[in-house]
Enzyme design. Structure first.
Site, mmCIF file in Angstrom:
data_model
loop_
_atom_site.group_PDB
_atom_site.id
_atom_site.type_symbol
_atom_site.label_atom_id
_atom_site.label_comp_id
_atom_site.label_asym_id
_atom_site.label_seq_id
_atom_site.Cartn_x
_atom_site.Cartn_y
_atom_site.Cartn_z
ATOM 1 C CE LYS A 34 0.178 10.785 -0.950
ATOM 2 N NZ LYS A 34 0.846 10.192 0.219
ATOM 3 N NE ARG A 130 5.991 4.834 3.709
ATOM 4 C CZ ARG A 130 4.796 5.329 3.383
ATOM 5 N NH1 ARG A 130 4.039 4.722 2.492
ATOM 6 N NH2 ARG A 130 4.357 6.435 3.957
ATOM 7 C CE1 TYR A 255 -10.412 -8.865 -27.116
ATOM 8 C CE2 TYR A 255 -10.972 -7.064 -25.623
ATOM 9 C CZ TYR A 255 -10.501 -7.514 -26.846
ATOM 10 O OH TYR A 255 -10.124 -6.616 -27.790
ATOM 11 C CG MET A 303 -7.460 0.206 -24.165
ATOM 12 S SD MET A 303 -6.228 0.302 -25.482
ATOM 13 C CE MET A 303 -5.231 -1.134 -25.151
HETATM 14 C C1 LIG Z 1 -0.117 10.311 1.286
HETATM 15 C C2 LIG Z 1 0.221 10.699 2.682
HETATM 16 C C3 LIG Z 1 -0.772 11.180 3.555
HETATM 17 C C4 LIG Z 1 -2.246 11.160 3.213
HETATM 18 O O1 LIG Z 1 -2.740 9.866 3.487
HETATM 19 P P1 LIG Z 1 -4.294 9.518 3.309
HETATM 20 O O2 LIG Z 1 -4.397 8.115 3.782
HETATM 21 O O3 LIG Z 1 -4.597 9.662 1.864
HETATM 22 O O4 LIG Z 1 -5.040 10.492 4.150
HETATM 23 C C5 LIG Z 1 -0.369 11.636 4.800
HETATM 24 N N1 LIG Z 1 0.938 11.608 5.170
HETATM 25 C C6 LIG Z 1 1.903 11.125 4.368
HETATM 26 C C7 LIG Z 1 3.310 11.093 4.857
HETATM 27 C C8 LIG Z 1 1.579 10.638 3.109
HETATM 28 O O5 LIG Z 1 2.545 10.139 2.329
#
Ligand SMILES: *Cc1c(COP(=O)(O)O)cnc(C)c1O
Length: 358
Positions: A34, A130, A255, A303
């Site tokens: 993702k 969640r 800065y 930046m």
């Molecule tokens: C992003 C995600 C993972 C991967 O988690 P990591 O900590 O990066 O290994 C696994 N399961 C779900 C549901 C996620 O959203």
């Protein structure tokens, strides 16, 4: 050409995926790619793993369709399922697997008339609070989906809130919740583990694991962990020194004059800044490698540039190679200095070209 770039090592990515598979024993592994493979490039990551990955996981259909367009044939799981009902026919058309985590999705699926039924990963809220269905309602929903002609197969998916904290007791409680909830459901497919689960919780490997951050060579743990020590860095964020200057003691740099030289100081200016994804809040002392030698940030990150201390590296000068993180300097260490996690450093990568090897 501006020298800032990210060099992505696809051999290291494959090494890390194989480690996840090996640790997970008989479980299969969905490579979590993702968010553009945590900033590494989702298509390149998927292609690099396409010979061996059991499947992939992404956050949404947009990410999945990009992979299908690039010719990726493996199963792809949508970790939050669909967001609007009109995505459902596309899920079927492109053979996408989908999480179902709330009632609106459930009703939409039960009402749907899909050309081919869906592989559903029914999310259980075992304590993260969640996404997912609560344990008391879960068995009845499972049976409802089992009986639906819109569903080709069912996997129970749940997610750990504290798998990176081995001694807090939370993961044991979540595991107990999962087994109590599934009692009597004859579930034959179960997926619980993110990277921390893969690395540290063998009893949570079950049928499918979901490694993300470990594929990219970073550790989910804030402490040394033996399995995580076997990971290889994938992203090397590199640039070069583009200017140097000698300052006497007592001179401010950058800065806000955050840093004032405590001694006569040779300053190196690096072509890398927060517009590239380097964290602006990295403090003085955050490590960098200059020609493979350790140095550190002095002064606020701007930046497009940042400044490092070259006083003890007399051989370094304009054109010297600078590594912000990667092999030899872990993103985990940089993240710890900057008060964040490697996940965020990777995802924030911006502007710089990605180059690939392996
Ligand atoms: C992003 C995600 C993972 C991967 O988690 P990591 O900590 O990066 O290994 C696994 N399961 C779900 C549901 C996620 O959203």
């Amino acid at each position: 050409m501006r020298p800032a770039h990210a060099l992505i090592d696809l051999d290291a990515l494959r090494h890390n995926y194989r480690l996840a598979r090996q640790l997970a024993g008989s479980a299969r592994a969905l490579a979590v790619i993702k968010a553009n493979a945590y900033g590494h490039g989702a298509i390149q990551a998927a292609q690099a793993l396409s010979g061996e990955a059991d499947g992939f996981a992404v956050a949404c259909i947009e990410e999945a369709l990009e992979l299908r367009s690039a010719g990726i044939q493996q199963p792809i799981l949508l970790l939050e399922g669909w967001f609007e009902a009109d995505e459902l026919p596309l899920l079927a058309e492109h053979r996408l697997w989908s999480v179902v985590h709330q009632h609106e999705q459930l009703q939409q699926l039960l009402k749907a008339r899909l050309p081919t039924p869906l592989q559903v990963w029914l999310k259980l809220d075992s304590g993260m609070h969640r996404a997912g269905f609560a344990p008391p309602e879960y068995p009845q929903i499972w049976r409802q989906l089992q009986a639906s002609d819109q569903v080709a197969g069912l996997t129970c998916i749940s997610h750990f809130a504290r798998a990176d904290e081995p001694d807090c007791g939370a993961t044991e409680r979540q595991l107990a919740c999962v087994s109590q909830t599934l009692d009597g459901l004859s579930a034959t497919s179960l997926s619980l583990s993110n990277s921390a689960g893969v690395l540290a919780w063998p009893q949570a490997h079950k049928h499918w694991v979901r490694p993300g951050i470990m594929l990219y060579g970073a550790s989910p743990f804030a402490f040394e962990q033996p399995a995580a020590a076997r990971l290889r860095a994938v992203m090397n964020l590199d640039s070069r020194i583009i200017a140097t200057r000698e300052l006497p003691a007592g001179e401010p740099i950058g800065y806000g004059a955050r840093f004032v030289t405590p001694r006569p100081t040779r300053v190196g200016v690096v072509a890398m800044g927060y517009a590239d994804g380097y964290p602006r809040h990295a403090p003085d002392g955050t490590p960098v490698l200059v020609e493979g030698q350790r140095s550190h940030l002095i002064g606020r990150v701007s930046m497009d540039m940042l400044t490092v201390d070259l006083t003890d590296l007399p051989q370094a000068g304009i054109g010297s190679a600078v590594r912000l993180w990667g092999e030899g300097l872990s993103a985990d260490e940089v993240a710890a200095h900057a008060g964040t996690i490697a996940y965020q450093l990777f995802c924030n990568l911006n502007r710089v070209a990605r180059r690939y090897r392996g």
